[in-house]
Design a protein around this motif. Structure first.
Motif, short mmCIF file in Angstrom:
data_model
loop_
_atom_site.label_atom_id
_atom_site.label_comp_id
_atom_site.label_asym_id
_atom_site.label_seq_id
_atom_site.Cartn_x
_atom_site.Cartn_y
_atom_site.Cartn_z
N PHE A 154 82.20 51.11 -72.52
CA PHE A 154 83.25 50.75 -71.57
C PHE A 154 84.61 50.81 -72.26
O PHE A 154 84.73 50.43 -73.44
CB PHE A 154 83.06 49.31 -71.05
CG PHE A 154 81.85 49.13 -70.18
CD1 PHE A 154 81.64 49.90 -69.05
CD2 PHE A 154 80.91 48.15 -70.49
CE1 PHE A 154 80.52 49.72 -68.24
CE2 PHE A 154 79.79 47.94 -69.69
CZ PHE A 154 79.60 48.74 -68.57
N GLY A 155 85.60 51.28 -71.54
CA GLY A 155 86.96 51.26 -72.09
C GLY A 155 87.37 52.54 -72.81
O GLY A 155 88.40 52.56 -73.48
N ASP A 156 86.58 53.59 -72.69
CA ASP A 156 86.94 54.85 -73.36
C ASP A 156 88.24 55.44 -72.83
O ASP A 156 88.91 56.18 -73.55
CB ASP A 156 85.82 55.89 -73.21
CG ASP A 156 84.80 55.79 -74.32
OD1 ASP A 156 84.99 54.98 -75.25
OD2 ASP A 156 83.78 56.52 -74.25
N ARG A 166 93.99 47.23 -68.27
CA ARG A 166 92.58 46.89 -68.06
C ARG A 166 91.99 47.82 -67.02
O ARG A 166 92.70 48.35 -66.16
CB ARG A 166 92.43 45.44 -67.63
CG ARG A 166 93.11 45.12 -66.31
CD ARG A 166 93.10 43.64 -66.09
NE ARG A 166 93.58 43.26 -64.78
CZ ARG A 166 93.88 42.02 -64.44
NH1 ARG A 166 93.74 41.04 -65.33
NH2 ARG A 166 94.31 41.75 -63.24
N GLY A 167 90.71 48.00 -67.11
CA GLY A 167 90.01 48.86 -66.16
C GLY A 167 89.13 48.02 -65.25
O GLY A 167 89.43 46.86 -64.97
N LYS A 168 88.05 48.64 -64.81
CA LYS A 168 87.19 48.01 -63.79
C LYS A 168 86.56 46.69 -64.25
O LYS A 168 86.27 45.84 -63.43
CB LYS A 168 86.05 48.98 -63.43
CG LYS A 168 86.51 50.17 -62.63
CD LYS A 168 85.32 50.96 -62.09
CE LYS A 168 84.71 51.87 -63.11
NZ LYS A 168 85.46 53.14 -63.29
N GLN A 169 86.31 46.58 -65.56
CA GLN A 169 85.64 45.36 -66.05
C GLN A 169 86.62 44.19 -66.20
O GLN A 169 86.23 43.10 -66.58
CB GLN A 169 84.95 45.61 -67.39
CG GLN A 169 83.79 46.58 -67.34
CD GLN A 169 84.22 48.03 -67.27
OE1 GLN A 169 85.33 48.37 -67.68
NE2 GLN A 169 83.38 48.88 -66.72
N LYS A 170 87.90 44.47 -65.96
CA LYS A 170 88.95 43.46 -66.06
C LYS A 170 89.01 42.83 -67.45
O LYS A 170 89.04 41.62 -67.61
CB LYS A 170 88.73 42.38 -64.98
CG LYS A 170 90.02 41.72 -64.52
CD LYS A 170 89.75 40.68 -63.47
CE LYS A 170 91.00 39.84 -63.25
NZ LYS A 170 90.73 38.62 -62.53
MG LIG Z 1 86.64 49.61 -68.33
#
Ligand SMILES: [Mg+2]
Ligand SMILES: Nc1ncnc2c1ncn2[C@@H]1O[C@H](COP(=O)(O)OP(=O)(O)OP(=O)(O)O)[C@@H](O)[C@H]1O
Length: 105
Positions: free
Chosen positions: A82-84, A36-40
């Protein structure tokens, strides 16, 4: 040498691998990962997924190849949502080819 770890969308893998290969970068390792990234994670309808499947590509390359490869991955893995993905670069001290017992890539 540098190690490039690129964590990308699974459905972009073929495009990224083809782009690398067309530019002469054929040697790589591919792994299924979860992260997961910043957006959780992501919420789709009412269901919240706090981790998502991604593919991690690992390439060890010469220092002067690194920038071009990062550009290729950035272009071929891009959707704009988001999520690339993320790309991490680290130094590599040594590499050996088992078959020839030679040092280097
Ligand atoms: Mg992200
Ligand atoms: N700081 C990090 N450390 C380790 N892995 C990470 C980190 N950030 C992202 N990842 C990995 O990369 C994948 C993709 O991350 P993602 O593209 O969502 O990054 P982001 O920073 O949230 O960017 P964006 O805002 O575009 O979504 C994650 O699922 C996770 O596996």
């Amino acid at each position: 040498m540098k190690m490039i770890r690129a964590i990308i969308r699974p459905d972009k893998t073929e495009e990224v691998v083809d782009a690398l290969s067309e530019s002469g970068y054929v040697a790589l390792t591919k792994m299924d990962v979860i992260g997961r990234g910043k957006q959780k994670g992501i919420k789709i309808d009412k269901i919240y997924y706090d981790e998502l499947p991604k593919i991690m590509l690992i390439l060890v390359v010469e220092d002067d190849e690194t920038e071009g490869i990062v550009d290729l991955i950035n272009e071929s893995a891009f959707t704009g949502s988001f999520g690339d993905g993320k790309i991490f670069i680290s130094p590599v001290d040594e590499a050996y080819t088992v078959r020839t017992r030679t040092k280097g890539l």
